[in-house]
Design an enzyme around this catalytic site. Structure first.
Site, mmCIF file in Angstrom:
data_model
loop_
_atom_site.group_PDB
_atom_site.id
_atom_site.type_symbol
_atom_site.label_atom_id
_atom_site.label_comp_id
_atom_site.label_asym_id
_atom_site.label_seq_id
_atom_site.Cartn_x
_atom_site.Cartn_y
_atom_site.Cartn_z
ATOM 1 N N HIS A 1 33.122 -24.990 -26.251
ATOM 2 C CA HIS A 1 34.128 -26.047 -26.258
ATOM 3 C C HIS A 1 34.491 -26.389 -24.821
ATOM 4 O O HIS A 1 34.540 -25.501 -23.969
ATOM 5 C CB HIS A 1 35.388 -25.586 -27.008
ATOM 6 C CG HIS A 1 36.232 -26.726 -27.463
ATOM 7 N ND1 HIS A 1 37.139 -27.345 -26.640
ATOM 8 C CD2 HIS A 1 36.267 -27.403 -28.642
ATOM 9 C CE1 HIS A 1 37.705 -28.328 -27.304
ATOM 10 N NE2 HIS A 1 37.195 -28.392 -28.505
ATOM 11 N N ASP B 1 34.195 -26.239 -35.885
ATOM 12 C CA ASP B 1 33.117 -26.673 -36.776
ATOM 13 C C ASP B 1 32.284 -25.519 -37.321
ATOM 14 O O ASP B 1 31.455 -25.724 -38.210
ATOM 15 C CB ASP B 1 32.189 -27.654 -36.033
ATOM 16 C CG ASP B 1 32.886 -28.970 -35.761
ATOM 17 O OD1 ASP B 1 33.662 -29.398 -36.633
ATOM 18 O OD2 ASP B 1 32.671 -29.545 -34.693
#
Ligand code: CMC
Length: 424
Positions: free
Chosen positions: A302, A359
């Site tokens: 991320h 996710d």
């Protein structure tokens, strides 16, 4: 006042510092070009703040996520998605009265214009639901023109939140060739969506509580994430004073990519591929580390989190609970856990601070809920809707808002003459 000093080609310039309410520091370089004729260059915007915002706070080093000051862990257990929509868009959690009125309006505006159903007929059965969602949300501006900051903004916000779930469910029904199921006013926001997704005219369908709760949680966790790619797109498009629907449609398109919201679909496809290849997850960890291969572990890494993504932590626990309650035994969950275990001790992932993101586990839950893989990113979009709206509204309410228009460093040819055709 604290300042930052810049020495550029022997000349010294001072720029004011801006401090956020959580102590974050920014160097205000608005006047950089005016004073120096230089620009700051930051492809990917990793060190660039595009705005001041009072909506969401993330501390990526500590793994903190808060909407309007409230911890995501608390909102996840104590608030409904509709409350979170209200919080993000209007800044405060609703009172009982405000919640009733907001929920009632969200219910009353759920139908889409009957003519819009004909749009679905024009799409091929194989159309990706994200293509339909983006097109349909943009088309709403044809039915409700003038969705700007001054024109019935609250009504258009309600319309968008209410209708987007109908559009999403209709795009699923279209893809499987079933008749559209109309919304039912007696259901809550999440129950109504599940009803439109899974009911068929020949049978009674009552959305089960376990699915309603899981959906509510997933939407709350996805509701905002400050200046990510799709939200920045919404702000970028909206900065030219484009209407609400068209700006959000652009955000939906930005979300679709596999490095952003499209990763939830890719995670499941990747886990299936690993399973079909004998569940040899080590092979894929090695492939992700191999710089000569474009392969990446989807659902890992991320831009902001350099610690566990707090949303992933909640979803990992929820995946176990939901699968348990539904009596689903998904071998992909075991592969995901093994993959995570290996990656979390592998030096490549540890040194780059690559942790599972939101996710990684969401797709496993959607799968168990019976939502098909190509709808996963649509589910993300449903959740992110209040965040996009809140940012669009915040930006448009700025008294001195400017059009977003970055600069560049030109690296092409310098001035040259056009040769006659026969000499080229
Ligand atoms: N697998 C293998 N290596 C990775 C991964 C990954 N998933 N993610 C990052 N890296 C490596 C990358 O190769 C780079 O290595 P090096 O320093 O040797 O060049 C380093 O880690 C830093 O990566 P980056 O690409 O510079 O990081 P970024 O901030 O530009 O990208 C990201 C962030 C999320 C796009 C990226 O981590 C990625 O592609 N992850 C997989 C896709 C994914 O799961 N996306 C969903 C993000 S969460 C939901 C959302 O908000 O969109």
């Amino acid at each position: 006042m604290s300042t930052a000093k810049l020495i550029l080609e022997g000349n010294e310039y001072e720029f004011p510092l801006v401090r956020g309410s959580e102590g974050e520091v920014g160097i205000d370089t608005v006047a950089l070009r005016k004073h120096t004729n230089a620009i700051s260059l930051d492809p990917g915007y990793g060190s660039t703040g595009s705005c001041l915002s009072g909506i969401t706070f993330i501390d990526g080093e500590k793994g903190i996520l808060r909407y309007r000051g409230y911890d995501i862990e608390k909102l996840a257990t104590e608030s409904s998605f509709v409350e979170v929509c209200y919080l993000l868009i209007y800044g405060e959690l609703p009172t009982q009265e405000e919640l009733l009125s907001f929920s009632d309006r969200l219910t009353r505006h759920t139908l889409i214009h009957e003519d819009m159903k004909k749009f679905f007929e024009g799409f091929p059965a194989t159309a990706h639901p994200m293509a339909m969602l983006s097109a349909m949300v943009s088309s709403l501006s044809a039915y409700y023109p003038g969705a700007g900051i001054d024109e019935d903004l609250d009504l258009n916000i309600v319309r968008l939140l209410a209708k987007v779930k109908t559009v999403a469910a209709f795009s699923y029904k279209k893809s499987i060739g079933q008749p559209f199921i109309y919304p039912r006013n007696k259901y809550s926001y999440c129950a109504n969506f599940l009803h439109m997704m899974f009911a068929v005219p020949a049978e009674d369908y009552v959305p089960p509580k376990v699915l309603i709760d899981a959906l509510n949680l997933l939407l709350v966790l996805h509701a905002d994430h400050e200046q990510n790619c799709s939200t920045s797109t919404v702000r970028m498009v909206g900065s030219s004073q484009t209407n609400l629907y068209a700006s959000i449609s652009a955000g939906i398109s930005a979300l679709w990519g596999p490095l952003h919201g499209g990763a939830n679909q890719k995670v499941i496809e990747q886990l299936k591929m690993i399973r079909e290849d004998g569940s040899n997850f080590r092979k894929y960890v090695d492939l992700a580390k191999d710089k000569s291969s474009p392969f990446r572990l989807m659902g890992f890494g991320h831009r902001v989190y350099k610690n566990f993504d707090p949303r992933a932590r909640i979803l990992k626990k929820t995946a176990d609970e939901v699968l348990d309650q539904l009596g689903v035994d998904d071998p992909l969950l075991d592969i995901a856990k093994q993959l995570e275990e290996v990656a979390l001790v592998d030096d490549y992932f540890v040194s780059r601070k690559l942790y599972p993101n939101v996710d990684f586990y969401s797709g496993i839950i959607y799968r168990a809920m019976g939502i098909p893989t190509n709808m996963f990113t649509v589910m993300f979009a449903l959740g992110r809707m209040p965040g996009w709206i809140a940012h669009w509204k915040e930006m448009r309410e700025e008294p001195r808002g400017r059009i977003n228009r970055p600069r560049q460093i030109y690296t092409g040819p310098t001035q040259r003459e056009i040769k006659p055709l026969e000499e080229r």
